[in-house]
Write an enzyme that holds these catalytic residues in place. Structure first.
Site, short mmCIF file in Angstrom:
data_model
loop_
_atom_site.label_atom_id
_atom_site.label_comp_id
_atom_site.label_asym_id
_atom_site.label_seq_id
_atom_site.Cartn_x
_atom_site.Cartn_y
_atom_site.Cartn_z
N ASN A 23 10.23 68.76 59.07
CA ASN A 23 9.62 67.84 60.02
C ASN A 23 8.33 68.36 60.64
O ASN A 23 7.67 67.66 61.40
CB ASN A 23 10.64 67.45 61.10
N ARG A 102 10.04 57.43 55.92
CA ARG A 102 9.46 56.91 57.16
C ARG A 102 8.25 57.70 57.62
O ARG A 102 7.31 57.15 58.16
CB ARG A 102 10.50 56.95 58.28
N CYS A 126 16.42 51.90 59.15
CA CYS A 126 17.01 52.85 58.22
C CYS A 126 18.46 53.08 58.62
O CYS A 126 18.93 52.53 59.60
CB CYS A 126 16.21 54.14 58.14
N ARG A 131 14.85 51.84 64.55
CA ARG A 131 13.65 52.67 64.56
C ARG A 131 12.34 51.88 64.63
O ARG A 131 11.56 51.85 63.67
CB ARG A 131 13.67 53.64 63.37
N LYS A 171 8.49 55.99 76.05
CA LYS A 171 9.71 56.73 75.69
C LYS A 171 9.26 57.95 74.91
O LYS A 171 8.21 57.90 74.25
CB LYS A 171 10.53 55.79 74.79
N VAL A 172 10.03 59.03 74.97
CA VAL A 172 9.63 60.23 74.21
C VAL A 172 9.82 59.94 72.72
O VAL A 172 10.92 59.62 72.28
CB VAL A 172 10.47 61.45 74.61
N SER A 173 8.75 60.04 71.96
CA SER A 173 8.82 59.78 70.52
C SER A 173 8.00 60.83 69.78
O SER A 173 6.81 61.01 70.04
CB SER A 173 8.27 58.39 70.20
N VAL A 174 8.67 61.50 68.84
CA VAL A 174 7.99 62.52 68.04
C VAL A 174 6.88 61.86 67.21
O VAL A 174 5.72 62.28 67.25
CB VAL A 174 9.02 63.23 67.12
N ILE A 338 19.84 59.14 71.12
CA ILE A 338 18.52 58.88 70.51
C ILE A 338 18.58 57.71 69.51
O ILE A 338 17.74 56.81 69.56
CB ILE A 338 17.98 60.15 69.78
N ARG A 408 16.50 65.96 50.30
CA ARG A 408 15.33 65.57 51.09
C ARG A 408 15.01 66.64 52.13
O ARG A 408 13.84 66.78 52.52
CB ARG A 408 15.59 64.25 51.81
C1 EPZ Z 1 11.57 62.32 64.16
O1 EPZ Z 1 11.71 60.95 63.85
C2 EPZ Z 1 12.26 63.09 63.06
N1 EPZ Z 1 11.65 62.78 61.77
C3 EPZ Z 1 13.74 62.75 63.03
O2 EPZ Z 1 14.39 63.54 62.05
C4 EPZ Z 1 14.36 63.07 64.40
O3 EPZ Z 1 15.71 62.67 64.41
C5 EPZ Z 1 13.59 62.32 65.50
O4 EPZ Z 1 12.17 62.64 65.42
C6 EPZ Z 1 14.07 62.66 66.90
O5 EPZ Z 1 13.94 64.05 67.11
C7 EPZ Z 1 10.62 63.50 61.34
O6 EPZ Z 1 10.10 64.36 62.02
C8 EPZ Z 1 10.13 63.22 59.98
P1 EPZ Z 1 11.25 59.33 67.40
P2 EPZ Z 1 10.86 59.85 64.65
O7 EPZ Z 1 10.05 58.44 67.33
O8 EPZ Z 1 9.56 60.41 65.02
C9 EPZ Z 1 12.56 55.30 69.63
C10 EPZ Z 1 15.67 63.95 60.12
O9 EPZ Z 1 16.90 63.87 59.88
N2 EPZ Z 1 11.23 54.75 69.28
O10 EPZ Z 1 11.15 60.58 68.20
O11 EPZ Z 1 10.88 58.62 63.83
C11 EPZ Z 1 13.44 55.52 68.40
O12 EPZ Z 1 14.07 54.34 67.99
C12 EPZ Z 1 14.96 62.88 60.91
O13 EPZ Z 1 14.97 64.90 59.73
C13 EPZ Z 1 10.87 53.52 69.79
O14 EPZ Z 1 11.63 52.85 70.52
O15 EPZ Z 1 11.77 59.65 65.94
C14 EPZ Z 1 14.40 56.57 68.92
O16 EPZ Z 1 15.39 55.95 69.68
C15 EPZ Z 1 15.81 61.68 61.21
N3 EPZ Z 1 9.64 53.03 69.46
C16 EPZ Z 1 13.52 57.42 69.85
O17 EPZ Z 1 12.40 56.60 70.17
C17 EPZ Z 1 8.76 53.72 68.68
O18 EPZ Z 1 7.65 53.23 68.43
C18 EPZ Z 1 13.02 58.73 69.26
O19 EPZ Z 1 12.47 58.47 67.96
C19 EPZ Z 1 9.15 54.98 68.18
C20 EPZ Z 1 10.39 55.48 68.51
#
Ligand code: EPZ
Length: 429
Positions: A23, A102, A126, A131, A171-174, A338, A408
């Site tokens: 990641n 993704r 997914c 997501r 919201k905190v989003s990576v 999450i 993966r």
């Molecule tokens: C990253 O996904 C990781 N993927 C995920 O790992 C990991 O589980 C996740 O961060 C949380 O740590 C990669 O790095 C490739 P988020 P990401 O945006 O960025 C909500 C694995 O198994 N959200 O931090 O897609 C979302 O629905 C994968 O390696 C919104 O609401 O996750 C979730 O509830 C799976 N709107 C929360 O935020 C948005 O526009 C955190 O998601 C974006 C996200």
């Protein structure tokens, strides 16, 4: 389709080298779109997602070269990639590519920042949840981009370039932090990203962008301040070690008993999760070159925990923790905050004899005397590795189907575990 066969009951003893983080590697590779010069990445893991992303980037015009083996290099050493986006020849990321991974959606910001236009397929839902990507749009719109949706595609444009602004992530989003950061580094003026994700993989991207000439302050905090620059340049960067792989193998050792040295693993990337494992009865010792993990006798204590953004307990280790707590003396309470649908491993673990009650977002896991091998199916990456952990401790044979999920994100998993004494092999068909 390949399957993994495990005959459980062996203790794990030996050394497991920890690979570069999937990641972190993925957004770092995508960052190469931001410069016409070469980005050299070391410690890139050998994973199906990395191979797929190389193909996706190739479609945009990036030359991706894997540097050949060097004298003295070990099989466990990561790869070196050279990525050169001298010219971007295609600003479209098509559905059939984005749907398969993704993270490829994150090409949106760098294409927009560099070319003023991008057409990227919506990633869709997914297995682990819906997501959405609304936060990505909010960030890019704040920087002056126009975003339209048409036929399942995001059409983003900023013909006069992006302009620095305050980006407040609701919201905190990576992923949204990755996209906001990659857009901001080439925007005019200053951008402040508030409520940014603090995951080590975000830090790794920010550090690499800085090495490429970006001006970023507050790296590792929830507030990133970016002063836009006209262009980025060549850089060399090593991908940080995979904290999820680290936590997974630590839990595998806790499950089977034994003593394993996780070479290259870092305590600070996973602190809260490792402290929790210590409380459960796992010995974890930090050394300058890795972590020593041991469990020699004694039952595991149950835990109560909820998944949280970094530095909290990671959602990517929730499935593995549920598998481990099947061996605890008592009932653990594990809440997923999450993703709304990240419990598909529960019904598969039940096939091995696990006692897990699911109530809404919380799993109540009651330890059992022993698990028994069975035929199970992987449903997503982390769910599939939880089945491996359970299979290692189960009596008899466990057969795991759909192991492409494992490939993966876990480099040479059978090899790494077999070298520590596990009876595990891959059945190809
Ligand atoms: C990253 O996904 C990781 N993927 C995920 O790992 C990991 O589980 C996740 O961060 C949380 O740590 C990669 O790095 C490739 P988020 P990401 O945006 O960025 C909500 C694995 O198994 N959200 O931090 O897609 C979302 O629905 C994968 O390696 C919104 O609401 O996750 C979730 O509830 C799976 N709107 C929360 O935020 C948005 O526009 C955190 O998601 C974006 C996200």
């Amino acid at each position: 389709m390949d399957r993994i066969r495990i005959v459980g009951g062996e203790r794990l003893n030996g050394i497991i080298p920890i690979s570069g983080a999937k990641n972190a590697a993925l957004p770092l590779m995508i960052a190469s779109l931001l410069t016409e010069e070469t980005l050299t990445l070391h410690n890139v893991p050998r994973l199906a997602d990395v191979t797929l992303l190389s193909r996706i980037l190739g479609n945009h015009g990036i030359d991706v070269t894997v540097v050949g083996k060097k004298a003295g290099q070990r099989k466990s050493d990561g790869q070196t990639f050279k990525l050169t986006a001298a010219q971007i020849v295609d600003t479209t990321a098509p559905y059939d590519m984005v749907a398969r991974m993704r993270a490829s959606f994150w090409v949106l910001a760098p294409l927009l920042a560099r070319c003023g236009v991008a057409k990227v397929s919506l990633p869709g839902g997914c297995a682990i949840g819906t997501r959405p990507v609304d936060l990505h749009f909010d960030a890019l719109k704040a920087l002056g981009a126009t975003i339209d949706l048409e036929g399942g595609y995001v059409l983003a444009s900023a013909p006069k370039g992006l302009s620095g602004a305050r980006v407040e992530l609701a919201k905190v989003s990576v992923g949204a932090t990755h996209n906001a950061l990659m857009a901001a580094v080439l925007a005019r003026g200053e951008t402040l990203i508030a409520n940014a994700a603090r995951e080590p993989e975000v830090m790794d991207l920010a550090n690499c962008l800085s090495e490429m000439g970006a001006k970023i302050e507050g790296i590792g905090t929830a507030t990133l301040q970016v002063q836009g620059v006209d262009a980025l340049h060549a850089a060399e960067h090593a991908v940080l070690p995979d904290r999820i792989e680290t936590g997974t193998y630590a839990m595998a050792v806790a499950m089977t008993g034994g003593e394993v040295f996780l070479e290259g693993a870092r305590f600070d990337l996973l602190e809260e999760a490792l402290v929790l494992l210590r409380k459960a009865g796992v010995e974890i010792e930090e050394t300058p070159t890795g972590l020593r993990v041991a469990r020699n006798g004694g039952g595991l204590e149950p835990v109560t925990v909820e998944t949280q953004p970094f530095p909290g307990f990671p959602t990517d280790l929730q499935a593995q923790l549920i598998a481990l707590m099947c061996k605890a003396c008592g009932t653990s309470t594990i809440r997923e905050t999450i993703f709304e649908n990240r419990f598909m491993h529960v019904q598969e673990l039940a096939r091995l004899g696990a006692r897990i009650d699911l109530k809404g977002d919380t799993a109540f896991v009651t330890g059992v005397e022993g698990l028994t091998g069975a035929q199970v199916m992987a449903t997503d990456l982390r769910a599939s590795v939880s089945l491996v952990i359970a299979g290692l401790a189960a009596q008899g044979e466990t057969l795991i189907g759909r192991v492409y999920h494992l490939d993966r994100g876990f480099e040479r998993i059978e090899d790494k575990l077999r070298r520590c004494g596990a009876q595990i092999d891959r059945l190809s068909s």
